[in-house]
Design a protein around this motif. Structure first.
Motif, PDB file in Angstrom:
ATOM      1  N   VAL A  46      40.634  39.762  43.476  1.00  0.00           N
ATOM      2  CA  VAL A  46      42.064  39.453  43.538  1.00  0.00           C
ATOM      3  C   VAL A  46      42.322  38.321  44.523  1.00  0.00           C
ATOM      4  N   ARG A  47      41.711  38.403  45.713  1.00  0.00           N
ATOM      5  CA  ARG A  47      41.910  37.361  46.721  1.00  0.00           C
ATOM      6  C   ARG A  47      41.339  36.025  46.253  1.00  0.00           C
ATOM      7  N   PHE A  48      40.189  36.056  45.628  1.00  0.00           N
ATOM      8  CA  PHE A  48      39.577  34.824  45.141  1.00  0.00           C
ATOM      9  C   PHE A  48      40.425  34.195  44.042  1.00  0.00           C
ATOM     10  N   THR A  49      40.946  35.022  43.149  1.00  0.00           N
ATOM     11  CA  THR A  49      41.761  34.504  42.053  1.00  0.00           C
ATOM     12  C   THR A  49      43.060  33.903  42.568  1.00  0.00           C
TER      13      THR A  49
ATOM     14  N   GLN B 152      37.972  23.041  37.572  1.00  0.00           N
ATOM     15  CA  GLN B 152      38.509  24.161  38.335  1.00  0.00           C
ATOM     16  C   GLN B 152      38.204  25.485  37.640  1.00  0.00           C
ATOM     17  N   GLU B 153      38.226  25.475  36.322  1.00  0.00           N
ATOM     18  CA  GLU B 153      37.905  26.690  35.590  1.00  0.00           C
ATOM     19  C   GLU B 153      36.447  27.095  35.806  1.00  0.00           C
ATOM     20  N   GLU B 154      35.556  26.095  35.879  1.00  0.00           N
ATOM     21  CA  GLU B 154      34.140  26.386  36.106  1.00  0.00           C
ATOM     22  C   GLU B 154      33.909  26.931  37.513  1.00  0.00           C
ATOM     23  N   VAL B 155      34.626  26.401  38.494  1.00  0.00           N
ATOM     24  CA  VAL B 155      34.518  26.929  39.852  1.00  0.00           C
ATOM     25  C   VAL B 155      34.988  28.381  39.880  1.00  0.00           C
ATOM     26  N   PHE B 156      36.081  28.659  39.183  1.00  0.00           N
ATOM     27  CA  PHE B 156      36.600  30.020  39.121  1.00  0.00           C
ATOM     28  C   PHE B 156      35.577  30.959  38.476  1.00  0.00           C
ATOM     29  N   GLU B 157      35.004  30.546  37.360  1.00  0.00           N
ATOM     30  CA  GLU B 157      34.007  31.378  36.669  1.00  0.00           C
ATOM     31  C   GLU B 157      32.785  31.602  37.553  1.00  0.00           C
ATOM     32  N   PHE B 158      32.352  30.559  38.249  1.00  0.00           N
ATOM     33  CA  PHE B 158      31.190  30.652  39.130  1.00  0.00           C
ATOM     34  C   PHE B 158      31.438  31.688  40.217  1.00  0.00           C
ATOM     35  N   GLY B 159      32.584  31.585  40.887  1.00  0.00           N
ATOM     36  CA  GLY B 159      32.897  32.522  41.958  1.00  0.00           C
ATOM     37  C   GLY B 159      33.072  33.937  41.459  1.00  0.00           C
ATOM     38  N   MET B 160      33.738  34.087  40.315  1.00  0.00           N
ATOM     39  CA  MET B 160      33.948  35.418  39.759  1.00  0.00           C
ATOM     40  C   MET B 160      32.622  36.095  39.428  1.00  0.00           C
ATOM     41  N   ASP B 161      31.706  35.337  38.841  1.00  0.00           N
ATOM     42  CA  ASP B 161      30.395  35.914  38.516  1.00  0.00           C
ATOM     43  C   ASP B 161      29.652  36.352  39.777  1.00  0.00           C
ATOM     44  N   ARG B 162      29.723  35.556  40.837  1.00  0.00           N
ATOM     45  CA  ARG B 162      29.022  35.926  42.081  1.00  0.00           C
ATOM     46  C   ARG B 162      29.614  37.183  42.695  1.00  0.00           C
ATOM     47  N   ILE B 163      30.935  37.330  42.631  1.00  0.00           N
ATOM     48  CA  ILE B 163      31.560  38.545  43.178  1.00  0.00           C
ATOM     49  C   ILE B 163      31.159  39.767  42.373  1.00  0.00           C
TER      50      ILE B 163
ATOM     51  N   ASP C 233      32.431  42.546  31.422  1.00  0.00           N
ATOM     52  CA  ASP C 233      33.067  41.545  30.568  1.00  0.00           C
ATOM     53  C   ASP C 233      34.565  41.818  30.463  1.00  0.00           C
ATOM     54  N   GLY C 234      34.920  43.104  30.462  1.00  0.00           N
ATOM     55  CA  GLY C 234      36.334  43.457  30.449  1.00  0.00           C
ATOM     56  C   GLY C 234      37.030  43.035  31.728  1.00  0.00           C
ATOM     57  N   VAL C 235      36.339  43.191  32.851  1.00  0.00           N
ATOM     58  CA  VAL C 235      36.903  42.756  34.132  1.00  0.00           C
ATOM     59  C   VAL C 235      37.083  41.239  34.129  1.00  0.00           C
ATOM     60  N   ARG C 236      36.104  40.526  33.613  1.00  0.00           N
ATOM     61  CA  ARG C 236      36.214  39.065  33.530  1.00  0.00           C
ATOM     62  C   ARG C 236      37.426  38.665  32.698  1.00  0.00           C
ATOM     63  N   GLN C 237      37.631  39.350  31.584  1.00  0.00           N
ATOM     64  CA  GLN C 237      38.777  39.052  30.721  1.00  0.00           C
ATOM     65  C   GLN C 237      40.089  39.212  31.480  1.00  0.00           C
ATOM     66  N   ILE C 238      40.206  40.292  32.234  1.00  0.00           N
ATOM     67  CA  ILE C 238      41.432  40.547  32.991  1.00  0.00           C
ATOM     68  C   ILE C 238      41.664  39.468  34.040  1.00  0.00           C
TER      69      ILE C 238
END
Length: 205
Positions: A137-140, A188-199, A79-84
């Protein structure tokens, strides 16, 4: 852009103006000559505070990266990583040109120190932690780089896309045409959250 009042030139004034200039005209506009011109001083005056244009850009990058609020606890976990990464995504969408100004300096070291601490303390082995961090980092950066051009996603984009998909010839694009009836919508925020969770699942699956 406003000039610095006489006698008030400082690191802070220079970097604040450099940031505004970068946001308005791109990173290429941030030069010693242009900053001096806009601030109403001679170029040599800037060299009192910075040795070169590169040093200005490195300080600009590190300063903006330092605005990201990092978790205080080393056990904040994923969760801390997600916040960052959410904060990093926000920073890059607010300052798109920053993606070209990466310095690999103190800002990146502080950033990496906290992320790796959180991942390792979550029980993720070192090689996987490196892979997760590099992928995040690359995905973000990639997500932020297309943010402006896809700003219309939340204003009827998906209904128009479904309509265009329904017009595709079924014999050539059967799967794509099928999405014309039930294509899921994402901001776009939902796509970002989706990808971040999968990584991040790379470390726990």
């Amino acid at each position: 852009m406003p000039r610095a009042p006489r006698g008030t030139l400082s690191h802070k004034v220079i970097l604040e103006h450099a940031t505004r200039l970068m946001d308005a005209e791109g990173l290429e506009a941030v030069t010693v000559r242009r900053l001096a011109q806009d601030l109403g001083v001679r170029p040599m005056a800037l060299y009192t505070y910075f040795k070169s244009k590169e040093e200005i850009l490195a300080a600009l990058y590190d300063g903006l990266l330092a605005t990201i609020e990092l978790p205080e606890s080393p056990d904040a976990g994923l969760d801390g990583v997600r916040q960052i990464m959410r904060e990093f995504f926000r920073l890059l969408t607010e300052h798109p040109a920053l993606m070209k100004a990466g310095s690999g300096g103190q800002g990146d070291m502080r950033f990496g120190e906290v992320i790796y601490t959180l991942l390792l303390n979550s029980g993720i082995e070192r090689r996987t932690a490196v892979g997760i961090t590099a992928s995040l980092v690359r995905f973000t950066i990639g997500s932020a780089s297309v943010y402006q051009e896809r700003a219309g996603w939340d204003a009827g984009y998906w209904s128009k896309l479904r309509a265009s998909l329904r017009e595709l010839p079924a014999e050539r694009y059967p799967v794509m045409r099928s999405f014309g009836d039930d294509l899921p919508e994402f901001t776009q925020e939902e796509v970002f959250e989706f990808g971040m969770d999968r990584i991040l699942r790379m470390g726990v699956d």
